[in-house]
Design an enzyme around this catalytic site. Structure first.
Site, PDB file in Angstrom:
ATOM      1  N   ASP A  34       0.945  -1.236  -0.079  1.00 35.78           N
ATOM      2  CA  ASP A  34      -0.192  -0.267  -0.040  1.00 35.78           C
ATOM      3  C   ASP A  34       0.858   1.191  -0.063  1.00 35.78           C
ATOM      4  O   ASP A  34       1.232   1.558   1.011  1.00 35.78           O
ATOM      5  CB  ASP A  34      -0.953  -0.008   1.291  1.00 35.78           C
ATOM      6  CG  ASP A  34      -1.877   1.153   1.142  1.00 35.78           C
ATOM      7  OD1 ASP A  34      -1.761   2.119   0.586  1.00 35.78           O
ATOM      8  OD2 ASP A  34      -2.785   1.130   2.099  1.00 35.78           O
ATOM      9  N   GLU A 126       1.762   2.427  13.176  1.00 33.44           N
ATOM     10  CA  GLU A 126       0.730   2.080  12.313  1.00 33.44           C
ATOM     11  C   GLU A 126      -0.401   1.170  12.965  1.00 33.44           C
ATOM     12  O   GLU A 126      -0.383   0.136  12.910  1.00 33.44           O
ATOM     13  CB  GLU A 126       1.250   1.648  10.999  1.00 33.44           C
ATOM     14  CG  GLU A 126       0.337   1.656   9.734  1.00 33.44           C
ATOM     15  CD  GLU A 126      -0.748   0.825   9.718  1.00 33.44           C
ATOM     16  OE1 GLU A 126      -1.783   0.947  10.481  1.00 33.44           O
ATOM     17  OE2 GLU A 126      -0.848  -0.248   9.114  1.00 33.44           O
ATOM     18  N   GLU A 135      -9.414  -3.894  15.599  1.00 30.64           N
ATOM     19  CA  GLU A 135      -8.137  -4.634  16.200  1.00 30.64           C
ATOM     20  C   GLU A 135      -7.944  -3.778  17.442  1.00 30.64           C
ATOM     21  O   GLU A 135      -6.847  -4.360  18.107  1.00 30.64           O
ATOM     22  CB  GLU A 135      -7.277  -4.726  15.147  1.00 30.64           C
ATOM     23  CG  GLU A 135      -7.285  -5.679  14.134  1.00 30.64           C
ATOM     24  CD  GLU A 135      -6.184  -5.638  12.971  1.00 30.64           C
ATOM     25  OE1 GLU A 135      -6.240  -6.821  12.417  1.00 30.64           O
ATOM     26  OE2 GLU A 135      -5.343  -4.924  12.880  1.00 30.64           O
ATOM     27  N   HIS A 282      -5.187  -0.112   1.279  1.00 28.57           N
ATOM     28  CA  HIS A 282      -5.822  -1.335   1.642  1.00 28.57           C
ATOM     29  C   HIS A 282      -7.002  -1.476   2.863  1.00 28.57           C
ATOM     30  O   HIS A 282      -7.659  -2.300   2.655  1.00 28.57           O
ATOM     31  CB  HIS A 282      -4.566  -2.379   2.111  1.00 28.57           C
ATOM     32  CG  HIS A 282      -4.324  -2.010   3.604  1.00 28.57           C
ATOM     33  ND1 HIS A 282      -3.379  -0.929   3.905  1.00 28.57           N
ATOM     34  CD2 HIS A 282      -4.693  -2.457   4.799  1.00 28.57           C
ATOM     35  CE1 HIS A 282      -3.098  -0.795   5.171  1.00 28.57           C
ATOM     36  NE2 HIS A 282      -3.891  -1.850   5.802  1.00 28.57           N
TER      37      HIS A 282
END
Length: 340
Positions: A34, A126, A135, A282
């Site tokens: 990405d 990230e 998540e 993505h």
């Protein structure tokens, strides 16, 4: 390459499942491929060269170690790369391949169990998932900030924004229309399947797909913002905001698209956006489908609010509560989930 020692710690079953996922090369291949994402981090770090020169950086969730390498390229003197999955072993190899063993120390640990011997000048991570919060990695970044970041230190990225907009989905429309077209193909009327197809497609699971700009039915609304320098654990567990839209024209409304942007600090700040109006990433966009499509016209008003929070069953998974009203009609509620 030195691997820092770590103390023993307990992991939940959900954490083990999460970290195991990041031991798969395909996950890292997708992220590094990405270019919008990866170049944004590289550019942001390089633009902060004057602030990072000779400084110490903590990379939270280092993965393959690419952000740690970028940090050294931007002038960092020392980087602690914290990675809980077995990918930490490969991160060591990446660091060695780039002759940075003396500057990057890889720690195979969750950040909550890491032993870092000093305060750091900057944190890079990230941490963003689908719809920003899937998540649930941001709490680990906040933990690291509160424990190790020096006063006035940098967090990269430093702020995040969430957006929502009503959308038409041509793929859903085509899939629903398919059952009315079977008779013309085979001489068998299967239009009765359409309601079943609708219940399967427009269900409570959030979908991750690309939305075309022309399928956005109104100007998007920013419904939540986070300042990573000061936001709290409690704040990020419950992101809430309201919206009001006025539709551009006549169309079928299938649901709402959610996306995010993050901004990095610095005079020449860099913004990484997952908007349908920008370059594809993505993360794509996250779709919240209504139970059934609704016809809207020019200036049709859509109002409501949305709340993002961790799932009660698995805090790594995401729950979204959507309240909405179309054209001044009945206020409806739908709850969505991402993750099994």
């Amino acid at each position: 390459m030195a691997m820092l020692k770590k103390r023993k710690h307990e992991r939940t079953e959900q954490d083990c499942e999460y970290f195991q996922c990041y031991s798969d090369v395909s996950v890292h291949e997708e992220m590094i491929a990405d270019t919008v994402r990866t170049n944004a981090y590289k550019l942001a770090l390089l633009r902060n060269h004057s602030s990072l020169q000779g400084k110490t950086v903590l990379d939270v969730g280092a993965g393959t170690g690419i952000l740690s390498v970028f940090s050294v390229q931007a002038g960092a003197q020392a980087v602690y790369a914290v990675e809980a999955s077995s990918m930490s072993q490969l991160a060591c190899q990446v660091v060695k391949s780039n002759d940075m063993e003396n500057k990057v120390k890889v720690l195979n640990s969750s950040v909550e169990s890491a032993e870092i011997p000093e305060q750091v000048d900057a944190i890079v991570s990230e941490w963003m998932g689908y719809a920003l919060m899937y998540e649930s990695m941001l709490p680990s970044v906040i933990y690291a900030r509160d424990k190790w970041l020096k006063p006035g230190g940098l967090i990269l990225p430093s702020c995040a924004d969430l957006f929502i907009a009503p959308v038409n989905d041509l793929i859903v429309e085509s899939r629903l229309d398919f059952w009315s077209e079977v008779k013309g193909m085979y001489g068998v009327d299967m239009s009765c399947m359409q309601s079943f197809a609708r219940s399967c497609i427009m269900n409570k699971e959030m979908a991750v797909n690309l939305v075309s700009p022309e399928d956005v039915l109104s100007f998007p609304v920013r419904f939540a913002s986070l300042d990573l320098n000061v936001c709290t654990q409690e704040e990020v567990r419950n992101l809430h905001g309201s919206f009001q839209f006025s539709c551009f024209g006549s169309s079928l409304l299938h649901g709402f698209a959610v996306w995010f942007s993050v901004t990095f600090p610095g005079e020449n700040s860099v913004t990484l956006s997952t908007s349908p109006y920008g370059e594809e990433t993505h993360w794509k966009q996250t779709l919240l489908y209504l139970d059934e499509e609704v016809q809207v016209e020019q200036d049709t008003e859509i109002t409501g609010d949305v709340t993002l929070s961790p799932s009660d069953i698995n805090p790594r998974h995401l729950r979204v509560l959507l309240n909405y009203s179309i054209g001044g009609g009945l206020r409806r509620t739908k709850q969505f989930q991402m993750g099994s």
